[in-house]
Design a protein around this motif. Structure first.
Motif: not given
Length: 337
Positions: A61-79
Motif C-alpha cells: 500500500d505504501y509503494l502504491t501511495y508513493l506512486k500515486e503521489h508523484d514520487f518522481p523516481y521509479r519504485i517497485p509498485a505492485p501489479i
C-alpha cells in the motif's frame, strides 16, 4: 522454484506468456526472479517466511501511495493479480510482482551521485511529512535498543552453551563484549522527540538505480512496515554507506557527508539539532547490523559475509569515539555552542 512452477504462478497475472526467467543474484533478505514475458519484463518477489501478512500489505500500500503521489523516481509498485490482489500465496510463501526497473547501481558515490540522492531523499521525506502513512508499530525503543540488546544477549547465551565454538562465534563474543555496553550508553531522550515516519531505512548505493548518470529508481522498501523513525535514520544510512572513507570503510568522509547535507537542505529543512544525532544513530544502526550479520551467518551462510562482523563493530566504535568531531564538522559549531 523451477520454470514450471514460475509459469504456473505467473498465470495469476495478466502479463502474457513466460519467455524466460532467472533468479536474481542480488538480495540479502528476499528472493527475486527476473521474468520476461510476451508483454514485458518483471520482477517476481518471494517474501521471507517470517514476514507477517499485515506488514506485507502495508509495504505494498505504501509503494502504491508513493506512486500515486508523484514520487518522481521509479519504485517497485505492485501489479495487481487478475483477482485484483497485490500478492498471493503459493506453496506456503507469499509472492508479488512489479515491473522491472531498468538501471544500474553505482558502487561508489561521488559528488554528482550524492547531489541526486540528496534531492531524491528530501522529496521522499516531504511526501511522508504530508501523508498519514502509519505502520501502526509506533517508534519502539529509541535506537531500537531493547530488541537489539535482547537479540545480542540471546546469541551470546546460545554461543556460550555450545560444546565447541567456531570462528564466527569467537568474533561475535569478542565484539559483543564491547558493543553491548556501548549500545546501553547511548542517550536518546532528545532524539525521541523528533517526528517519526515509516521510512525506507536502507537507502544506499545498492538500492538506487541509475541511467546515464541520473538517478532513476529506488528499490527494497521492506523496512517501512517494521517501525517508525526520524528522517535522521534514512540520512544516517546514506552517509554511512555512501560517504565512506575510501581507504578505511569504517570511517566517514566528512567532506562528502557535509556536501550531502548541504544539498538535502536545498529541498527540505534540517536543523543542526537533528544533525547532532547522526553519530549516535549510526553507532546504534551499526550494532543492529552487527547482530543481523551474525543471524545471517547462522541462518543463511551461503549469502552471509564473515568480515561484516568486525566491520560493523569498527563502524560503531569509530562513530562513538569521534562523535564530537563529526558534529563540529557537519554543523560548523562547537558541540556545546
Amino acid at each position: 522454484m523451477n520454470r514450471r512452477e514460475i509459469k504456473m504462478l505467473l498465470e495469476n497475472w495478466d502479463i502474457g506468456e513466460l519467455v524466460s526467467c532467472r533468479q536474481a543474484e542480488k538480495g540479502v533478505v528476499n528472493i527475486n526472479w527476473i521474468v520476461k514475458t510476451t508483454q514485458g519484463k518483471y520482477v517476481l518477489r518471494k517474501v521471507v517466511h517470517f514476514t507477517k501478512v499485515e506488514d506485507l500489505e502495508f509495504e505494498l500500500d505504501y509503494l502504491t501511495y508513493l506512486k500515486e503521489h508523484d514520487f518522481p523516481y521509479r519504485i517497485p509498485a505492485p501489479i495487481r493479480t487478475k483477482n485484483k490482489e497485490d500478492f498471493l500465496k503459493f506453496k506456503g510463501s507469499y509472492f508479488w510482482l512489479y515491473e522491472y526497473i531498468k538501471g544500474k547501481d553505482i558502487k561508489r558515490f561521488g559528488y554528482s551521485e550524492l547531489r541526486e540522492c540528496a534531492k531524491m531523499m528530501a522529496i521522499y521525506h516531504k511526501i511522508l511529512e504530508n501523508s498519514t502513512l502509519d505502520n501502526k508499530k509506533g517508534s519502539g525503543e529509541v535506537f531500537n535498543r531493547k530488541s537489539v540488546l535482547e537479540e545480542l544477549e540471546k546469541f551470546r547465551t546460545q554461543i556460550l552453551g555450545k560444546d565447541k565454538q567456531d570462528r564466527k562465534d569467537r568474533i561475535f563474543l569478542k565484539e559483543a563484549s564491547i558493543l553491548i555496553p556501548l549500545m546501553r550508553s547511548l542517550d536518546g531522550r532528545e532524539y525521541s522527540k523528533f517526528p517519526k515516519y515509516p521510512l525506507h531505512r536502507d537507502i544506499n548505493p545498492e538500492n538506487t538505480l541509475w541511467k546515464n548518470k541520473k538517478l532513476v529508481g529506488l528499490v527494497d522498501f521492506e523496512n517501512v512496515s517494521t517501525m517508525n523513525d526520524t528522517v535522521i535514520k534514512d540520512i544516517s544510512i546514506m552517509l554511512q554507506y555512501s560517504c565512506r572513507d575510501r581507504k578505511q570503510k569504517h570511517k566517514l568522509d566528512l567532506k562528502l557527508a557535509k556536501f550531502f547535507l548541504k544539498e538535502y537542505k536545498k529541498y527540505r529543512q534540517l536543523s543542526d539539532k537533528e544533525i547532532e544525532f547522526l553519530p549516535d544513530v549510526i553507532t546504534a544502526g551499526s550494532i543492529e547490523d552487527f547482530s543481523y550479520a551474525y543471524w545471517m551467518l547462522v541462518n543463511d551462510p551461503k549469502r552471509a559475509k564473515l568480515y561484516r562482523l568486525k566491520l560493523y563493530s569498527q563502524v560503531a566504535q569509530w562513530y562513538n569515539k569521534n562523535k564530537q568531531e563529526i558534529i563540529r564538522k557537519l554543523t560548523n559549531k562547537k558541540i556545546n555552542e
